[in-house]
Design an enzyme around this catalytic site. Structure first.
Site, short mmCIF file in Angstrom:
data_model
loop_
_atom_site.label_atom_id
_atom_site.label_comp_id
_atom_site.label_asym_id
_atom_site.label_seq_id
_atom_site.Cartn_x
_atom_site.Cartn_y
_atom_site.Cartn_z
N SER A 223 4.19 9.05 4.64
CA SER A 223 5.64 8.95 4.48
C SER A 223 6.20 7.57 4.77
O SER A 223 7.39 7.33 4.59
CB SER A 223 6.32 9.97 5.39
N GLY A 224 5.38 6.66 5.29
CA GLY A 224 5.86 5.33 5.62
C GLY A 224 6.48 5.22 6.99
O GLY A 224 7.09 4.21 7.34
N LEU A 225 6.30 6.26 7.83
CA LEU A 225 6.87 6.27 9.18
C LEU A 225 5.83 5.89 10.23
O LEU A 225 6.06 6.08 11.42
CB LEU A 225 7.44 7.65 9.49
N GLY A 226 4.70 5.35 9.80
CA GLY A 226 3.64 5.00 10.76
C GLY A 226 2.94 6.23 11.27
O GLY A 226 2.45 6.26 12.40
N SER A 228 0.04 7.86 10.81
CA SER A 228 -1.35 7.90 11.30
C SER A 228 -1.45 7.34 12.71
O SER A 228 -2.18 7.87 13.56
CB SER A 228 -2.27 7.15 10.35
N GLU A 260 -7.97 3.50 13.86
CA GLU A 260 -7.48 3.52 12.49
C GLU A 260 -8.06 2.37 11.66
O GLU A 260 -8.46 2.57 10.51
CB GLU A 260 -5.96 3.45 12.48
N ASP A 272 2.88 -0.37 14.30
CA ASP A 272 3.00 1.09 14.39
C ASP A 272 2.46 1.62 15.72
O ASP A 272 3.07 2.49 16.36
CB ASP A 272 2.26 1.76 13.24
#
Length: 454
Positions: A223-226, A228, A260, A272
Site C-alpha cells: 500500500s505504500g505505507l511501509g 513490510s 527485509e 520505514d
C-alpha cells in the site's frame, strides 16, 4: 507446615486435642468427620472456657467446636486472604470442594505467587512520508547525505506470540490468509511459500524455542505505507519481550532493515524501519557514519490543524516497491536524478521549517513540489491513472500531495485547505477512491506481556 498436625477426629478427647495443639504451636485444631471433611475449629481458648464449665478433659473435643469458621478455597484471591489476616483472624484453613484440608494459611505462611505462563503482544504504526524520498537509500546518502520527514499514524500491524514447550512452529497470518504448522525451525525457514517476510525476521532472531505467531494488519499489503517494515517491527517487538537483554529502538530498526533488505532481498530505504519503531513526527538525517532521528515538536493547535488538513486516499491499486527501488537505484547513477534527489532533500529542510512556524499552506505546496520531483526519479513511480487522480485532486481543491512509499500505487496523501475538504471527499466518493481516516500516533512500536489464562 504439616497439615496432619492441625486435624483431629471430632470424637477424639479434649486431652488428645490439647496435645495436638501443643505439637503444632499455633493454638488451634480442625475437627474432621469420618470422611476427613473439616466440620469445625477449636482453639486453646475455646477449650479453656469449656473446662471452666466443669466438662471433663476426656470428653470428646466436638463439645468445644465452632462450626461457623472462616475458610478459603484454593482459588480465593490473595487480596481477600490478606484482608482476613489483617483483621482479627490469625489463620485461614484452605479447603477443597469436599471441605477437605488443603493447607493452612497464616501471616507467616502465605502461599507463594505461582509464576504463570505469559504471551506477548505488539503493535507497530505505519508512516506517512512528506519529503526526502530517494535520499534514505544507502548508495545515495553514504556519498551525499540524506534527510526525510515523516509521521506515524493510527494504522497498525499487530502480532501475538506464545512460546511453546516443544519445537513446533505455528504461523497464522490474517493478512496472507495463510495458516501453517512446522515441526521445527529448520523446516519453517526452508518452507517455499508466502511467509518470506516472516521467515526473514525469524531468521534474524534465530529463536531456540517453538512458538505460535499470529499476525494481522489494519492496512492492505503493498500500500505504500511501509507495511513490510511495520510487520517486521511488530514481530521483533513480540520476541523482544522474552529477551533478558532487550534490543533498543535503534537495534530494532536495524534488525527490521536487515531482515527485509538482506534476508528477504527487497530493495528500499531506511526510513520505514526507524519511523515505525520510534513513532511520532520526525526529521531523519542519514549519512555513512550514523542515522539520527530528530523529533519535531509542534504546538498542539498546529498539529491538530495539520491532522485535519491531510487526507489519506486509497487508490485501490498496489505496487512492487522492490522493483521500483531497483530501478530507482539504477536511475540514481545519472547526474540529473541525483540533482533532483538533492533538491528533494533541501525541500525537506524547508518543509520542516514551515511546520515549526505553523505555515501549513506553504507546507502543503511543498508536498506538491516533492511529488513533482519524486515522479521523475523513475518511470515506474507513477502511471497515467495515478497522474489523472492527482490532477483531478488538484482541480477539486487539493493544494499539494504525493504518492506514499516507493510509488506505483497504494495511497495518495493530500493536503487540503479547510473549506475544500468536503468537495475533496465528495470527489473521492464519486471516483471510487477510499478515504482512510487517521490520527497522528506519537508512540512507535509497543510490546507487552500478558498472563496466559487459557
Amino acid at each position: 507446615m504439616h497439615k496432619d498436625s492441625f486435624v483431629i477426629h471430632f470424637r477424639a478427647s479434649i486431652r488428645e486435642a490439647l496435645l495436638r495443639i501443643d505439637n503444632n504451636h499455633h493454638g488451634f485444631v480442625l475437627l474432621t468427620d469420618d470422611s476427613d471433611r473439616v466440620i469445625g475449629v477449636v482453639t486453646d481458648g475455646d477449650i479453656r472456657r469449656r473446662l471452666l464449665e466443669n466438662i471433663s478433659i476426656d470428653d470428646p473435643i466436638e463439645v468445644c467446636s465452632n462450626p461457623h469458621f472462616v475458610y478459603a478455597n484454593p482459588s480465593t484471591p490473595s487480596e481477600q486472604l490478606l484482608k482476613q489476616l489483617d483483621h482479627k483472624i490469625k489463620f485461614v484453613p484452605v479447603l477443597d470442594d469436599q471441605k477437605k484440608l488443603v493447607r493452612i494459611i497464616t501471616k507467616q505462611s502465605l502461599p507463594e505467587k505461582e509464576e504463570l505462563k505469559v504471551f506477548s503482544r505488539a503493535k507497530a504504526p505505519v508512516r506517512i512520508s512528506f519529503g526526502g524520498g530517494g535520499s534514505d537509500v544507502s548508495p545515495y546518502f553514504t556519498e551525499h547525505g540524506g534527510a526525510v520527514i515523516n509521521a506515524t499514524v493510527s494504522i497498525f500491524s499487530h502480532s501475538v506470540l506464545r512460546i511453546r514447550e516443544d519445537q513446533k512452529i505455528f504461523i497464522h497470518s490474517l493478512d496472507l490468509r495463510e495458516v501453517a504448522e512446522f515441526d521445527n525451525l529448520s523446516l519453517f525457514l526452508n518452507y517455499k511459500g508466502r511467509f518470506g517476510l516472516i521467515q526473514s525476521v525469524v531468521r534474524v532472531i534465530n529463536p531456540k524455542f517453538g512458538f505460535e505467531l499470529y499476525l494481522n494488519s489494519d492496512f492492505p499489503m503493498s500500500s505504500g505505507l511501509g507495511g513490510s517494515a511495520v510487520v517486521a517491527a511488530s514481530i521483533l517487538g513480540c520476541f523482544n519481550q522474552f529477551r533478558k537483554d532487550k534490543w533498543d529502538q535503534y537495534e530494532l530498526a536495524e534488525l527490521a532493515f536487515q531482515a527485509e533488505r538482506f534476508y528477504l532481498g527487497v530493495s528500499g530505504g531506511w526510513q520505514d524501519q526507524y519511523a515505525t519503531v520510534f513513532g511520532g513526527l520526525n526529521f531523519m538525517e542519514f549519512n555513512k557514519d550514523q542515522n539520527v532521528i530528530h523529533p519535531i515538536r509542534l504546538n498542539k493547535e498546529i498539529l491538530l490543524e495539520l491532522e485535519e488538513s491531510l487526507v489519506l486516499c486509497n487508490t485501490l491499486t498496489t505496487h512492487d516497491s522492490g522493483n521500483i527501488h531497483d530501478d530507482q537505484k539504477e536511475q540514481t547513477k545519472k547526474g540529473d536524478v541525483k540533482r533532483m534527489i538533492q533538491e528533494n532533500v533541501e525541500l525537506t529542510y524547508t518543509m520542516r521549517n514551515h511546520l515549526l512556524r505553523g505555515r501549513l499552506n506553504e507546507f502543503g505546496q511543498c508536498l506538491d513540489m516533492a511529488w513533482e520531483l519524486k515522479r521523475m526519479f523513475s518511470s515506474k513511480i507513477t502511471n497515467p491513472k495515478l497522474d489523472e487522480i492527482y490532477e483531478k485532486a488538484k482541480t477539486n481543491g487539493v493544494l499539494g500531495g504525493k504518492l506514499l512509499g516507493a510509488g506505483g500505487g497504494g495511497f495518495f496523501l493530500f493536503y487540503v485547505p479547510p473549506f475544500k475538504k468536503h468537495s475533496i471527499l465528495e470527489w473521492m466518493n464519486r471516483e471510487g477512491l477510499v478515504y482512510t481516516p487517521f490520527k497522528f500516533e506519537d508512540t512507535g512500536l509497543q510490546s507487552w506481556l500478558v498472563r496466559d489464562i487459557e
